[in-house]
Design an enzyme around this catalytic site. Structure first.
Site, PDB file in Angstrom:
ATOM      1  N   HIS A 194      20.358  10.145  35.314  1.00 31.76           N
ATOM      2  CA  HIS A 194      19.516   9.801  36.004  1.00 31.76           C
ATOM      3  C   HIS A 194      18.396   9.166  35.375  1.00 31.76           C
ATOM      4  O   HIS A 194      18.186   7.806  37.281  1.00 31.76           O
ATOM      5  CB  HIS A 194      19.398  11.000  37.102  1.00 31.76           C
ATOM      6  CG  HIS A 194      20.073  11.965  37.462  1.00 31.76           C
ATOM      7  ND1 HIS A 194      20.744  11.736  38.961  1.00 31.76           N
ATOM      8  CD2 HIS A 194      21.036  13.417  37.021  1.00 31.76           C
ATOM      9  CE1 HIS A 194      21.704  12.902  39.423  1.00 31.76           C
ATOM     10  NE2 HIS A 194      21.783  13.607  37.975  1.00 31.76           N
ATOM     11  N   SER A 222      27.314   9.708  33.033  1.00 33.37           N
ATOM     12  CA  SER A 222      26.896  10.244  31.345  1.00 33.37           C
ATOM     13  C   SER A 222      28.330  10.927  30.695  1.00 33.37           C
ATOM     14  O   SER A 222      28.529  12.452  30.022  1.00 33.37           O
ATOM     15  CB  SER A 222      25.761  11.418  32.120  1.00 33.37           C
ATOM     16  OG  SER A 222      26.752  12.180  32.989  1.00 33.37           O
ATOM     17  N   HIS A 261      22.980  14.718  30.732  1.00 34.82           N
ATOM     18  CA  HIS A 261      23.072  14.645  31.713  1.00 34.82           C
ATOM     19  C   HIS A 261      22.208  14.442  32.807  1.00 34.82           C
ATOM     20  O   HIS A 261      21.593  12.782  33.105  1.00 34.82           O
ATOM     21  CB  HIS A 261      24.015  15.789  33.188  1.00 34.82           C
ATOM     22  CG  HIS A 261      23.683  15.635  34.287  1.00 34.82           C
ATOM     23  ND1 HIS A 261      24.660  14.936  34.620  1.00 34.82           N
ATOM     24  CD2 HIS A 261      23.187  15.804  35.208  1.00 34.82           C
ATOM     25  CE1 HIS A 261      24.709  14.218  36.362  1.00 34.82           C
ATOM     26  NE2 HIS A 261      24.116  15.318  36.420  1.00 34.82           N
ATOM     27  N   GLU A 308      25.249  11.126  42.096  1.00 33.01           N
ATOM     28  CA  GLU A 308      26.227  11.406  41.687  1.00 33.01           C
ATOM     29  C   GLU A 308      27.453  10.590  40.736  1.00 33.01           C
ATOM     30  O   GLU A 308      27.593  10.509  40.178  1.00 33.01           O
ATOM     31  CB  GLU A 308      26.830  13.332  41.071  1.00 33.01           C
ATOM     32  CG  GLU A 308      25.196  13.839  41.439  1.00 33.01           C
ATOM     33  CD  GLU A 308      24.867  14.714  39.880  1.00 33.01           C
ATOM     34  OE1 GLU A 308      25.305  13.945  38.852  1.00 33.01           O
ATOM     35  OE2 GLU A 308      23.521  14.838  39.760  1.00 33.01           O
TER      36      GLU A 308
HETATM   37  N1  HBI Z   1      18.507  21.943  40.776  1.00 32.87           N
HETATM   38  N2  HBI Z   1      17.812  21.455  38.319  1.00 32.87           N
HETATM   39  C1  HBI Z   1      18.699  21.418  39.098  1.00 32.87           C
HETATM   40  N3  HBI Z   1      19.677  19.795  39.199  1.00 32.87           N
HETATM   41  C2  HBI Z   1      19.950  19.671  40.644  1.00 32.87           C
HETATM   42  O1  HBI Z   1      20.882  18.297  40.181  1.00 32.87           O
HETATM   43  C3  HBI Z   1      20.290  20.215  41.409  1.00 32.87           C
HETATM   44  C4  HBI Z   1      19.457  21.625  41.871  1.00 32.87           C
HETATM   45  N4  HBI Z   1      19.515  22.111  42.392  1.00 32.87           N
HETATM   46  C5  HBI Z   1      19.647  21.967  43.611  1.00 32.87           C
HETATM   47  C6  HBI Z   1      21.095  20.948  44.341  1.00 32.87           C
HETATM   48  N5  HBI Z   1      20.473  19.775  42.631  1.00 32.87           N
HETATM   49  C7  HBI Z   1      22.003  20.545  45.111  1.00 32.87           C
HETATM   50  O2  HBI Z   1      21.888  21.503  46.063  1.00 32.87           O
HETATM   51  C8  HBI Z   1      21.403  19.585  46.132  1.00 32.87           C
HETATM   52  O3  HBI Z   1      21.179  18.108  45.865  1.00 32.87           O
HETATM   53  C9  HBI Z   1      22.023  20.008  47.479  1.00 32.87           C
HETATM   54 FE    FE Z   2      23.122  15.141  38.136  1.00 37.99          FE
END
Ligand code: HBI
Ligand code: FE
Length: 278
Positions: free
Chosen positions: A126, A186, A121, A167
């Site tokens: 991304h 994804s 993913h 997303e």
């Molecule tokens: N951590 N590894 C990872 N990937 C994410 O997409 C991610 C995260 N921590 C917080 C988060 N996304 C979301 O809560 C924020 O976009 C608000």
């Molecule tokens: Fe993501």
């Protein structure tokens, strides 16, 4: 490679690329081939060009080589993390043009769905968009905005912007709607559903509107927001003063997830049949 792996204060860990098994690499390649076959004509040109430029079709990419390519293109890097990291840590990485990617890959019985973001993913979904200079700046702006939203106590609103753009975003093009969201590209099921299914609403992007719209994390979306262009998304995000907007939002109710508002630019007024049946 478990969630308990020791990590630095910024939550990064070594990717341990040498530690992947042949089965891990095979899982990547299976997913890659399935999605790469689906995405021409569905994903936007920026995504498809990024995917080609990265050359990641053969097994789980080594983040060192991936970061070398990405650094040269847009100044971004990919760093390994054990899974979801705390919000402030996540935003700080983005604000510094580092994309935190899970280093683990899903099990073969989770090919179609898993809740935690894994390396497929995070990297397949991304990283191709991060090769686009405009989108690369948007992600950095989001990281900076996330840190500010936390200070205002409005992170639940700003998180919706990430969700409905990074997303699950769609882009209007002369050839029709195209996907740029990582959660869609994804996913085999959602890369069809998001564009072709009559169920979900598809509505023109509006920043205020998106900040007021809840989302679901456990199934296909009930609404997708369509941006006019990547530069328009970046411009609106960096040129908006979020402070008065957050104040306004504190006094406004959320918009129900499947609602159509009078001011919406409606691409599809969805049947919501899928959501009703699940
Ligand atoms: N951590 N590894 C990872 N990937 C994410 O997409 C991610 C995260 N921590 C917080 C988060 N996304 C979301 O809560 C924020 O976009 C608000
Ligand atoms: Fe993501």
């Amino acid at each position: 490679m478990s969630i308990d792996t020791a990590h630095a204060p910024d939550w990064t860990i070594p990717q341990d690329w040498e530690g992947y098994t042949a089965a891990d690499h095979a899982t990547w390649t299976t997913l890659y081939e399935r999605q790469a076959a689906l995405l021409p004509g569905r994903a936007c040109n920026e995504y498809l060009a990024g995917l080609r430029a990265l050359d990641i079709s053969r097994g789980i990419p080594d983040f060192r080589l991936l970061s070398d390519k990405l650094l040269a293109l847009t100044g971004w890097q990919v760093v390994a993390v054990p899974g979801l990291v705390p919000e402030d840590i996540f935003f700080d990485h983005l604000a510094n043009r580092r994309f935190p990617a899970g280093n683990f890959i899903r099990r073969p019985d989770q090919l179609d769905y898993l809740e935690e973001p894994d390396v497929f993913h995070d990297v397949f979904g991304h990283v191709p968009m991060l090769t686009d200079p405009v989108f690369a700046d948007y992600m950095q702006a989001y990281g900076r905005g996330g840190l500010r939203a936390m200070q205002f106590g409005r992170l639940p609103n700003l998180a919706r912007l990430y969700w409905y753009t990074v997303e699950f975003g769609l882009l209007r093009t002369d050839a029709g709607l195209r996907i740029y969201g990582a959660g869609i590209v994804s996913s085999g099921g959602e890369s069809r559903f998001a564009l072709d299914d009559p169920s979900p609403n598809r509505i023109g992007f509006s920043l205020r509107r998106v900040l007021r719209t809840p989302y679901r994390i456990d199934d296909f979306q009930q609404v997708y927001f369509v941006i006019e262009s990547l530069p328009a998304l970046l411009d609106e995000t960096v040129n908006t003063d979020f402070a008065p907007l957050y104040e306004e939002l504190a006094n406004l109710p959320d918009i129900p997830i499947a609602a159509i508002e009078q001011t919406d630019h409606v691409y599809t007024h969805g049947t919501q049949h899928y959501a009703a049946a699940h």
